[in-house]
Design an enzyme around this catalytic site. Sequence first.
Site, short mmCIF file in Angstrom:
data_model
loop_
_atom_site.label_atom_id
_atom_site.label_comp_id
_atom_site.label_asym_id
_atom_site.label_seq_id
_atom_site.Cartn_x
_atom_site.Cartn_y
_atom_site.Cartn_z
N PHE A 172 0.82 -1.21 0.00
CA PHE A 172 0.00 0.00 0.00
C PHE A 172 0.86 1.26 0.00
CE2 PHE A 172 -2.23 2.89 3.22
CZ PHE A 172 -2.85 3.65 2.24
N ILE A 173 1.72 1.41 1.01
CA ILE A 173 2.57 2.59 1.08
C ILE A 173 3.76 2.46 0.15
CG2 ILE A 173 4.00 4.03 2.58
CD1 ILE A 173 2.17 3.24 4.91
N GLY A 174 4.36 1.29 0.11
CA GLY A 174 5.56 1.09 -0.70
C GLY A 174 5.36 1.40 -2.16
N ASP A 178 12.18 -12.30 0.08
CA ASP A 178 11.89 -12.27 1.52
C ASP A 178 13.01 -11.53 2.22
OD1 ASP A 178 11.49 -12.82 4.26
OD2 ASP A 178 10.60 -14.76 3.83
N TYR A 231 3.04 -5.45 18.12
CA TYR A 231 3.42 -4.71 16.91
C TYR A 231 4.22 -3.46 17.25
CZ TYR A 231 2.87 -1.58 12.89
OH TYR A 231 3.08 -0.70 11.87
N LYS A 264 8.13 -2.33 16.19
CA LYS A 264 8.46 -1.09 15.49
C LYS A 264 9.53 -0.30 16.24
CE LYS A 264 7.08 -0.10 12.14
NZ LYS A 264 7.53 -0.54 10.79
N ARG A 306 -7.03 11.16 16.38
CA ARG A 306 -5.98 10.60 15.55
C ARG A 306 -5.54 11.63 14.53
NH1 ARG A 306 -6.50 7.45 19.09
NH2 ARG A 306 -6.63 5.17 19.02
#
Length: 333
Positions: free
Chosen positions: A11-13, A39, A163, A167, A231
Amino acid sequence: MRVLVTGGAGFIGSQVVAALEERGHEPLVFDVRADPGADVRDPAAVGRALSGVDAVCHQAAMVGLGQGVADAAEYVSRNDLGTAVLLAAMAEAGVGRLVLAGSMVVYGEGHYACPRHGAVRPGPRAVTDLDAGRFEPTCPECGQGLRPGLVGEDAPADPRNVYAATKLAQEHLAAAWARCTGGSAVSLRYHNVYGPGMPRDTPYAGVASFFRSALARGEAPRVFEDGRQLRDFVHVRDVAAANAVALEAEAAPGALTAYNTGSGEPHTVGEMARALAAAYGGPDPVVTGEYRLGDVRHITADSSRLRSALGWKPATGFAEGMAEFARAGMRGA
């Protein structure tokens, strides 16, 4: 500049790839979606991909809620082992420039001020309070209500789920790599990214995707808690532009620099659901009072460091972005 974009088909990439191409760079996509052998945890595959590369834009990650521990090993493998393999291969290949897809989740709860005690850091919200519909954190000193504010990059890290922990670990690994090699690393701490091409019908998508998917099914978006959670919703093209700017800018050797990457326009989750439903043509959102244990109440960014240091600013406003997203195509799960 020849740039390896891990996760470059995501999506972002994919938007990062487009932004780099528009600015005259040569992005190389390294993504299991495009090539099952790509991978980031495979040292040989990563080493081959780094041949002739000037910089790396590391977007590949397992994203999502990460609230339980059943999939902790998978999160750590994809996010932290993958990052470690990539950094070791970069050191071997002599590639000394990295831009990392960071996240605002490393902060935990946002910035809060108590009328009596000033800036405070509330702990995780209690189940008894959430069950009773008491969603706002209170002062750990006196129990009074708090005023939410913007979080700066110097705020202490306080990851609240698996998660988030991975990060933060990615940033620590990148900082260690920079110190050891003299390379430069930038972490762009994304806030709530949305826009065309978001994945649908998957537990790893963001809240904007959940709402958009519901509307496409003819269902009302289900807004948790009371819908007043704050947000920072930032458009994916603006995030992609931030990556391109960070790759082009001068960066401090031997260190990692973190930048909040948000729109600078806080909105509530309820506002976002209503804007999206109105642009789509209904149905109207339903506030359910449900909650997810581990969710933070308010988290909004102070992105002034990114603006002042790199000259970046978002180009897509909230109303414009939501109107586009309401009709934009989405990816399959």
